[in-house]
Design a protein around this motif. Structure first.
Motif, PDB file in Angstrom:
ATOM      1  N   LEU A 164      37.389 -31.685 -62.307  1.00  0.00           N
ATOM      2  CA  LEU A 164      37.907 -30.374 -62.711  1.00  0.00           C
ATOM      3  C   LEU A 164      37.204 -29.914 -63.992  1.00  0.00           C
ATOM      4  CD1 LEU A 164      41.706 -31.224 -62.270  1.00  0.00           C
ATOM      5  CD2 LEU A 164      40.164 -30.225 -60.579  1.00  0.00           C
ATOM      6  N   TRP A 203      54.899 -29.826 -58.176  1.00  0.00           N
ATOM      7  CA  TRP A 203      53.629 -29.478 -57.524  1.00  0.00           C
ATOM      8  C   TRP A 203      53.185 -28.071 -57.876  1.00  0.00           C
ATOM      9  CZ3 TRP A 203      56.480 -31.522 -52.847  1.00  0.00           C
ATOM     10  CH2 TRP A 203      57.038 -30.532 -52.029  1.00  0.00           C
ATOM     11  N   ALA A 204      54.138 -27.199 -58.214  1.00  0.00           N
ATOM     12  CA  ALA A 204      53.736 -25.891 -58.748  1.00  0.00           C
ATOM     13  C   ALA A 204      52.959 -26.096 -60.046  1.00  0.00           C
ATOM     14  CB  ALA A 204      54.965 -25.018 -58.993  1.00  0.00           C
ATOM     15  N   ASN A 205      53.401 -27.046 -60.863  1.00  0.00           N
ATOM     16  CA  ASN A 205      52.718 -27.283 -62.136  1.00  0.00           C
ATOM     17  C   ASN A 205      51.353 -27.940 -61.955  1.00  0.00           C
ATOM     18  OD1 ASN A 205      54.396 -26.051 -63.983  1.00  0.00           O
ATOM     19  ND2 ASN A 205      55.770 -27.809 -64.119  1.00  0.00           N
ATOM     20  N   VAL A 206      51.203 -28.787 -60.959  1.00  0.00           N
ATOM     21  CA  VAL A 206      49.870 -29.358 -60.690  1.00  0.00           C
ATOM     22  C   VAL A 206      48.906 -28.221 -60.309  1.00  0.00           C
ATOM     23  CG1 VAL A 206      48.501 -30.864 -59.200  1.00  0.00           C
ATOM     24  CG2 VAL A 206      50.725 -31.638 -60.035  1.00  0.00           C
ATOM     25  N   GLY A 207      49.369 -27.316 -59.445  1.00  0.00           N
ATOM     26  CA  GLY A 207      48.544 -26.161 -59.079  1.00  0.00           C
ATOM     27  C   GLY A 207      48.212 -25.305 -60.296  1.00  0.00           C
ATOM     28  N   ALA A 208      49.217 -25.075 -61.131  1.00  0.00           N
ATOM     29  CA  ALA A 208      49.013 -24.248 -62.332  1.00  0.00           C
ATOM     30  C   ALA A 208      48.041 -24.926 -63.301  1.00  0.00           C
ATOM     31  CB  ALA A 208      50.355 -23.997 -63.021  1.00  0.00           C
ATOM     32  N   VAL A 210      45.526 -26.954 -62.571  1.00  0.00           N
ATOM     33  CA  VAL A 210      44.161 -26.803 -62.051  1.00  0.00           C
ATOM     34  C   VAL A 210      43.671 -25.365 -62.266  1.00  0.00           C
ATOM     35  CG1 VAL A 210      42.722 -26.905 -59.974  1.00  0.00           C
ATOM     36  CG2 VAL A 210      44.453 -28.674 -60.374  1.00  0.00           C
ATOM     37  N   HIS A 211      44.558 -24.394 -61.991  1.00  0.00           N
ATOM     38  CA  HIS A 211      44.199 -22.984 -62.190  1.00  0.00           C
ATOM     39  C   HIS A 211      43.890 -22.721 -63.676  1.00  0.00           C
ATOM     40  CE1 HIS A 211      44.117 -18.737 -61.126  1.00  0.00           C
ATOM     41  NE2 HIS A 211      44.981 -18.471 -62.093  1.00  0.00           N
ATOM     42  N   HIS A 214      40.425 -23.875 -64.574  1.00  0.00           N
ATOM     43  CA  HIS A 214      39.379 -22.994 -64.019  1.00  0.00           C
ATOM     44  C   HIS A 214      39.315 -21.652 -64.738  1.00  0.00           C
ATOM     45  CE1 HIS A 214      37.517 -25.052 -60.627  1.00  0.00           C
ATOM     46  NE2 HIS A 214      38.678 -25.613 -60.383  1.00  0.00           N
ATOM     47  N   THR A 215      40.449 -21.199 -65.259  1.00  0.00           N
ATOM     48  CA  THR A 215      40.471 -19.877 -65.891  1.00  0.00           C
ATOM     49  C   THR A 215      40.472 -19.979 -67.412  1.00  0.00           C
ATOM     50  OG1 THR A 215      42.892 -19.869 -65.701  1.00  0.00           O
ATOM     51  CG2 THR A 215      41.658 -18.805 -63.930  1.00  0.00           C
ATOM     52  N   LEU A 220      48.713 -21.290 -70.085  1.00  0.00           N
ATOM     53  CA  LEU A 220      49.143 -21.800 -68.774  1.00  0.00           C
ATOM     54  C   LEU A 220      48.979 -23.326 -68.714  1.00  0.00           C
ATOM     55  CD1 LEU A 220      50.145 -21.153 -65.918  1.00  0.00           C
ATOM     56  CD2 LEU A 220      47.753 -20.965 -65.212  1.00  0.00           C
ATOM     57  N   ALA A 223      51.871 -24.651 -70.396  1.00  0.00           N
ATOM     58  CA  ALA A 223      53.098 -24.428 -69.620  1.00  0.00           C
ATOM     59  C   ALA A 223      53.178 -25.342 -68.398  1.00  0.00           C
ATOM     60  CB  ALA A 223      53.177 -22.959 -69.187  1.00  0.00           C
ATOM     61  N   SER A 224      52.033 -25.856 -67.967  1.00  0.00           N
ATOM     62  CA  SER A 224      52.044 -26.718 -66.775  1.00  0.00           C
ATOM     63  C   SER A 224      52.345 -28.179 -67.113  1.00  0.00           C
ATOM     64  CB  SER A 224      50.688 -26.633 -66.061  1.00  0.00           C
ATOM     65  OG  SER A 224      49.695 -27.324 -66.791  1.00  0.00           O
TER      66      SER A 224
ATOM     67  N   VAL B  21      56.008 -22.455 -53.113  1.00  0.00           N
ATOM     68  CA  VAL B  21      55.085 -22.251 -54.225  1.00  0.00           C
ATOM     69  C   VAL B  21      53.916 -21.327 -53.851  1.00  0.00           C
ATOM     70  CG1 VAL B  21      53.326 -23.483 -55.576  1.00  0.00           C
ATOM     71  CG2 VAL B  21      55.646 -24.401 -55.447  1.00  0.00           C
ATOM     72  N   LEU B 152      50.499 -18.262 -56.444  1.00  0.00           N
ATOM     73  CA  LEU B 152      51.221 -19.502 -56.727  1.00  0.00           C
ATOM     74  C   LEU B 152      52.390 -19.172 -57.652  1.00  0.00           C
ATOM     75  CD1 LEU B 152      49.735 -22.971 -57.550  1.00  0.00           C
ATOM     76  CD2 LEU B 152      51.524 -22.048 -59.001  1.00  0.00           C
ATOM     77  N   LYS B 154      55.027 -20.513 -60.177  1.00  0.00           N
ATOM     78  CA  LYS B 154      55.341 -21.647 -61.051  1.00  0.00           C
ATOM     79  C   LYS B 154      56.802 -21.510 -61.437  1.00  0.00           C
ATOM     80  CE  LYS B 154      53.752 -23.357 -65.537  1.00  0.00           C
ATOM     81  NZ  LYS B 154      55.058 -23.927 -65.695  1.00  0.00           N
ATOM     82  N   LEU B 162      50.884 -16.765 -60.431  1.00  0.00           N
ATOM     83  CA  LEU B 162      49.441 -16.831 -60.620  1.00  0.00           C
ATOM     84  C   LEU B 162      48.739 -16.247 -59.406  1.00  0.00           C
ATOM     85  CD1 LEU B 162      49.294 -20.541 -61.824  1.00  0.00           C
ATOM     86  CD2 LEU B 162      49.915 -18.493 -63.118  1.00  0.00           C
ATOM     87  N   TRP B 203      51.499 -33.189 -54.084  1.00  0.00           N
ATOM     88  CA  TRP B 203      51.040 -32.455 -55.269  1.00  0.00           C
ATOM     89  C   TRP B 203      49.554 -32.655 -55.521  1.00  0.00           C
ATOM     90  CZ3 TRP B 203      55.679 -35.133 -57.612  1.00  0.00           C
ATOM     91  CH2 TRP B 203      55.383 -36.275 -58.341  1.00  0.00           C
ATOM     92  N   VAL B 206      48.229 -29.796 -53.477  1.00  0.00           N
ATOM     93  CA  VAL B 206      48.378 -28.477 -54.112  1.00  0.00           C
ATOM     94  C   VAL B 206      47.256 -28.285 -55.142  1.00  0.00           C
ATOM     95  CG1 VAL B 206      49.825 -27.015 -55.566  1.00  0.00           C
ATOM     96  CG2 VAL B 206      50.868 -28.327 -53.721  1.00  0.00           C
ATOM     97  N   VAL B 210      44.120 -25.416 -54.904  1.00  0.00           N
ATOM     98  CA  VAL B 210      43.753 -24.459 -55.965  1.00  0.00           C
ATOM     99  C   VAL B 210      42.288 -24.658 -56.356  1.00  0.00           C
ATOM    100  CG1 VAL B 210      44.224 -23.745 -58.347  1.00  0.00           C
ATOM    101  CG2 VAL B 210      46.134 -24.292 -56.803  1.00  0.00           C
ATOM    102  N   HIS B 214      38.984 -21.992 -56.090  1.00  0.00           N
ATOM    103  CA  HIS B 214      38.119 -21.661 -57.235  1.00  0.00           C
ATOM    104  C   HIS B 214      36.661 -22.035 -56.985  1.00  0.00           C
ATOM    105  CE1 HIS B 214      40.649 -20.032 -60.432  1.00  0.00           C
ATOM    106  NE2 HIS B 214      41.622 -20.816 -60.000  1.00  0.00           N
TER     107      HIS B 214
END
Lengths: 311, 311
Positions: A164, A203-208, A210-211, A214-215, A220, A223-224, B21, B152, B154, B162, B203, B206, B210, B214
């Motif tokens: 990542l 799992w929402a936080n794992v996605g967040a 990674v996002h 990347h961003t 964020l 927050a994750s 999610v 997504l 969160k 997101l 997770w 997930v 993401v 990307h």
């Protein structure tokens, strides 16, 4: 090339939301290893300084990982390898001590053989060292040690390792209380089943997470960094964990959690000044507890194991 | 501007690994809505064609979402809104029928008021429609309807939405068996607790999903589309699910799963030709089952709700 001296870094696994999945590589905390070709076939651990660890190849994580590599070599070689380790990462610290030795050995041997194996194959060999160390061929520390930066382990067969992006100007403060937590104890304290509602948040936080990488979104990212599943259980094994975490966050850390299965505690900080503030405060708190500890600041190491010298 | 006609799209929520999610927005499947200012204050549902749905504002998801918006207006307005809906998404289909109505209403009213609210605020209003429809203010469909693309949710407070990148040249085949699955039944069939080991795999996927968006990595995207937690339970409610899924994957679909709480089944495909092949095969299988069904091909809609006409 007949001899390689490398720096093999410490690593942080789990990273709050990413239990068994996320990891990152540290800079400036790690072992030094020298690996050289010798006429005798096989692997020989010739010297370990810094810690009291077994020298027998089959009982040493670097030895076992090296043997796993040699076993997969397609051609016979008429020489072997000797490994010297200046061990600086204490076993049982939670920052990938066994992973550093195992990953370092296979990285160096692969180099000395003109790289017959890919990084992903090296990860597989290094996991055999982890199997010796803790009973499971876990990937979360050897992956960031070999690849650098942040890594994500995708567990379906075949396992996939993703590298990542790294958040700019990110530092990490590692507080290592010098108490012993057995990995088996840290595993046993975890529930076999977890609430679906909490798993969804996780799992929402794992996605967040990674996002956010990347961003380059540090808010964020911060927050994750919540762990609804593992930290509530394992934090009980670490004296003063809640106080340390609250203080780190109050001082502006982006997140704070248990490194690996503990007892080390990591705090992510934006910029060196923030990391220094967090380190100073945590040091002050832990001094009052009469528990010996070490505390370090590290950058995120983007490349993993580094060659210090080659002959 | 006094009147707006919009296309309010269908959406796919959950998306295999991303239960509660992840979501994405469809193109070409959706409701048409006309919203106009009227002298009478409040919200009036003047006409619904296509489906038999309640016209009373408080019992209509578009009405309730619109009222939630008006309640948060800082200034009094001396007019109201009339809503006409040409309903094309069947309620209970699993592709966001109520979300389309709720999101469409608040999108259009916000436009006619010169946009006093942000997209995130509109999502909050639209969630009130979802609360009326299924008892929970769920976000997974209204978010992609309003934002487009992949989203997504969160879940920590405050909830964050997101917007994720879209994979190039991605198509989706939606098979809608015309059977009724009550959302309450689809919820009740889920376990309250899940295996930690499975949650970890979920997770990891997930995070991989993401990362795949990307990095435009379609193989990783496909490899992340597994659901260890929800699909094994809910698929039992959908006749022929396993056969459909196996066929879609054999035909080259990148992934296949349950849309929302079902009964619709989505298949992601790379390119229109692959989508057409998958559609043809699934159509053939489902014809033999004596269950009425609809099947559509859609692109991923990158923008969400679209204005068709304004006066």
């Amino acid at each position: 090339m007949n001899e390689l001296t490398i720096f093999s870094p410490a690593t942080v696994a789990n990273i709050s939301c990413g239990f068994d999945v996320l990891g990152c590589c540290l800079d400036g905390i790690g072992d030094e290893m020298t690996i050289r070709k010798i006429p005798q076939k096989g692997i020989r651990i010739s010297k370990i300084t810094g810690m009291d660890l077994p020298l027998e190849t089959e009982n040493n994580v670097a030895g076992v990982a090296g043997l796993a590599l040699l076993k997969k070599l397609k051609e016979d070689i008429n020489f072997g390898f000797e490994i010297e380790i200046v061990k600086k990462i204490k076993p049982g610290s939670g920052i990938g001590s066994s992973a550093a030795s195992a990953a370092g050995a296979v990285f160096a041997i692969n180099h000395l053989l003109d790289k017959p194996f890919t990084e992903l194959e090296l990860i597989d060999f290094a996991r055999e060292g982890e199997r010796l160390a803790c009973g499971f061929p876990i990937t979360d520390n050897v992956a960031p040690a070999l690849l650098g930066g942040f890594t994500l382990v995708k567990h379906d067969e075949p396992q996939k390792i993703l590298k990542l992006p790294v958040l700019k100007d990110l530092f990490i403060v590692i507080l290592h209380p010098q108490i012993e937590i057995k990995t088996s104890e840290a595993r046993a304290i975890l529930p076999i089943q977890v609430d679906l509602n909490l798993a969804v948040k996780q799992w929402a936080n794992v996605g967040a997470f990674v996002h956010a990488l990347h961003t380059q979104d540090e808010l964020l990212f911060a927050a994750s960094l919540h762990d609804y599943i593992v930290e509530p259980h394992r934090s009980k094994l670490i004296p003063g964990f809640e106080e340390i975490k609250d203080t780190a966050l109050e001082q502006g850390a982006l997140g704070c959690g248990i490194s690996g299965s503990g007892p080390s505690i990591f705090s992510f900080c934006k910029g060196i000044q923030s990391a220094q503030n967090v380190k100073d405060k945590l040091e002050k708190i832990y001094r009052s507890k009469n528990i010996p500890f070490q505390i370090h600041i590290s950058k995120i190491n983007p490349v993993g194991i580094q060659i210090v010298e080659s002959k």
